[in-house]
Motif scaffolding. Structure first.
Motif, PDB file in Angstrom:
ATOM      1  N   TYR A   1     -12.909  -3.774   6.240  1.00 29.19           N
ATOM      2  CA  TYR A   1     -13.638  -2.910   7.173  1.00 29.19           C
ATOM      3  C   TYR A   1     -12.682  -1.881   7.786  1.00 29.19           C
ATOM      4  N   ALA A   2     -11.524  -2.366   8.276  1.00 32.82           N
ATOM      5  CA  ALA A   2     -10.530  -1.471   8.871  1.00 32.82           C
ATOM      6  C   ALA A   2     -10.028  -0.459   7.846  1.00 32.82           C
ATOM      7  N   LEU A   3      -9.880  -0.905   6.601  1.00 36.45           N
ATOM      8  CA  LEU A   3      -9.426  -0.029   5.518  1.00 36.45           C
ATOM      9  C   LEU A   3     -10.445   1.089   5.276  1.00 36.45           C
ATOM     10  N   LEU A   4     -11.720   0.744   5.203  1.00 36.19           N
ATOM     11  CA  LEU A   4     -12.771   1.743   4.996  1.00 36.19           C
ATOM     12  C   LEU A   4     -12.842   2.704   6.183  1.00 36.19           C
ATOM     13  N   PHE A   5     -12.771   2.178   7.391  1.00 38.36           N
ATOM     14  CA  PHE A   5     -12.815   3.006   8.602  1.00 38.36           C
ATOM     15  C   PHE A   5     -11.701   4.054   8.582  1.00 38.36           C
ATOM     16  N   GLU A   6     -10.492   3.627   8.288  1.00 33.70           N
ATOM     17  CA  GLU A   6      -9.352   4.542   8.308  1.00 33.70           C
ATOM     18  C   GLU A   6      -9.433   5.554   7.177  1.00 33.70           C
ATOM     19  N   ALA A   7      -9.914   5.126   6.005  1.00 37.11           N
ATOM     20  CA  ALA A   7     -10.058   6.042   4.869  1.00 37.11           C
ATOM     21  C   ALA A   7     -11.082   7.137   5.185  1.00 37.11           C
TER      22      ALA A   7
ATOM     23  N   ARG B   1     -20.310   6.600   9.086  1.00 37.00           N
ATOM     24  CA  ARG B   1     -19.259   7.522   9.524  1.00 37.00           C
ATOM     25  C   ARG B   1     -18.334   6.845  10.529  1.00 37.00           C
ATOM     26  N   PRO B   2     -17.080   7.288  10.589  1.00 32.96           N
ATOM     27  CA  PRO B   2     -16.157   6.677  11.542  1.00 32.96           C
ATOM     28  C   PRO B   2     -16.415   7.188  12.955  1.00 32.96           C
ATOM     29  N   GLY B   3     -16.624   6.265  13.889  1.00 34.26           N
ATOM     30  CA  GLY B   3     -16.763   6.640  15.286  1.00 34.26           C
ATOM     31  C   GLY B   3     -15.430   6.486  15.981  1.00 34.26           C
ATOM     32  N   GLU B   4     -15.461   6.419  17.292  1.00 38.53           N
ATOM     33  CA  GLU B   4     -14.213   6.283  18.046  1.00 38.53           C
ATOM     34  C   GLU B   4     -13.605   4.897  17.884  1.00 38.53           C
TER      35      GLU B   4
END
Length: 287
Positions: free
Chosen positions: A123-129, A153-156
């Motif tokens: 999850y963290a990997l997808l968020f950062e990508a 989409r990545p939020g805050e």
């Protein structure tokens, strides 16, 4: 903890992780109960069978789809579950697109997409990508008796999910268009200056629902037996005759110094005129 609205797996490529959805927003409004006018008793909605002319309970109700007038296909709840697509339990990212390519008119509802404990790393990997590439994920998910196309989409603080309207659900209105040939260069120059003068960072906490606040004030006043006060009437705006002149006047209003600053400066000048300029205290040296 907010209640879960969907639970399953999110997949992109060969990566799969367990996730759950929480509702991220809801409209707030003042809700009223329906009362009997003569005695203020609560009104109860009764489910009624027209054919048998009698009230029925919720357990007597089934789903029916009308294919002709007064003709229905009855569909059982278990039958609905059987035809649910695989996206009812697995949400697959189909592609990634630039966030700037997605028109906000397609956005419907917003959700927080949170990982289960076992899925925190992917999850963290997808968020950062997503955050670093400026892309959003396009996926499909089935919930609430329909299959949605969604944007991830990545939020805050994590990944946000937005259900989207399908293309055929966006209304095409022929009358909705703009005649840019009506715009004159000088008017556009002043209009862009006015927009720039009023530009500010977006701070959603600044905005409040005055209608809801007024309703709650009305209810509180009535609870305490006080007289209610009407909201001020809207200011009547004269129709624009000369756009250029209206823009110039608008800019002049924007450029006025704040009233408090003017008042403070004015009071200082008045005091100086009355008592003369203040003398600075002279430092005395010792030694």
């Amino acid at each position: 903890m907010a209640s879960t609205v969907w639970k399953g797996h999110l997949t992109f490529g060969l990566v799969s992780l367990p996730v759950r959805l929480y509702s991220a927003a809801r409209a707030e409004t003042v809700s009223f109960n329906q009362l009997h006018k003569t005695d203020n008793s609560r009104i109860k909605m009764v489910m009624y069978c027209q054919l048998e002319d009698k009230p029925i309970t919720r357990s007597d109700i089934v789903k029916g789809y009308d294919y002709e007038k007064d003709k229905y296909v009855v569909v059982e709840e278990e039958e609905v579950k059987k035809v649910a697509p695989r996206t009812a339990k697995a949400m697959e990212i189909l592609e990634f697109v630039k966030a700037s390519d997605v028109d906000p008119i397609f956005f419907e509802s917003s959700y927080y997409l949170a990982p289960e404990e076992a899925g925190e790393k992917p999850y963290a990997l997808l968020f950062e990508a997503l955050r670093q590439t400026g892309h959003v994920g396009v996926a499909k998910i089935a919930m609430h008796n329909r299959e949605h196309i969604v944007i991830l989409r990545p939020g805050e603080r994590g990944i946000l999910l937005h259900t989207m309207y399908y293309r055929d659900e966006i209304r095409q209105v022929e009358e909705f268009r703009t005649n840019k040939s009506l715009v004159k260069d000088k008017e556009l120059e002043l209009a862009t200056t006015l927009v720039t003068s009023l530009a500010a960072p977006f701070e959603p906490e600044k905005y409040h629902d005055e209608y809801r606040a007024n309703l709650m004030s009305l209810i509180e006043a009535k609870k305490q037996g006080k007289a209610t006060v009407e909201a001020p009437a809207p200011v009547h705006m004269a129709p624009v005759v000369d756009i250029l002149e209206a823009l110039k006047m608008s800019l002049a209003e924007v450029r006025k110094p704040p009233l408090r600053a003017v008042s403070a400066a004015g009071s200082g000048q008045a005091a100086e005129a009355q008592h003369g300029p203040r003398k600075r205290a002279r430092k005395t040296s010792t030694g």
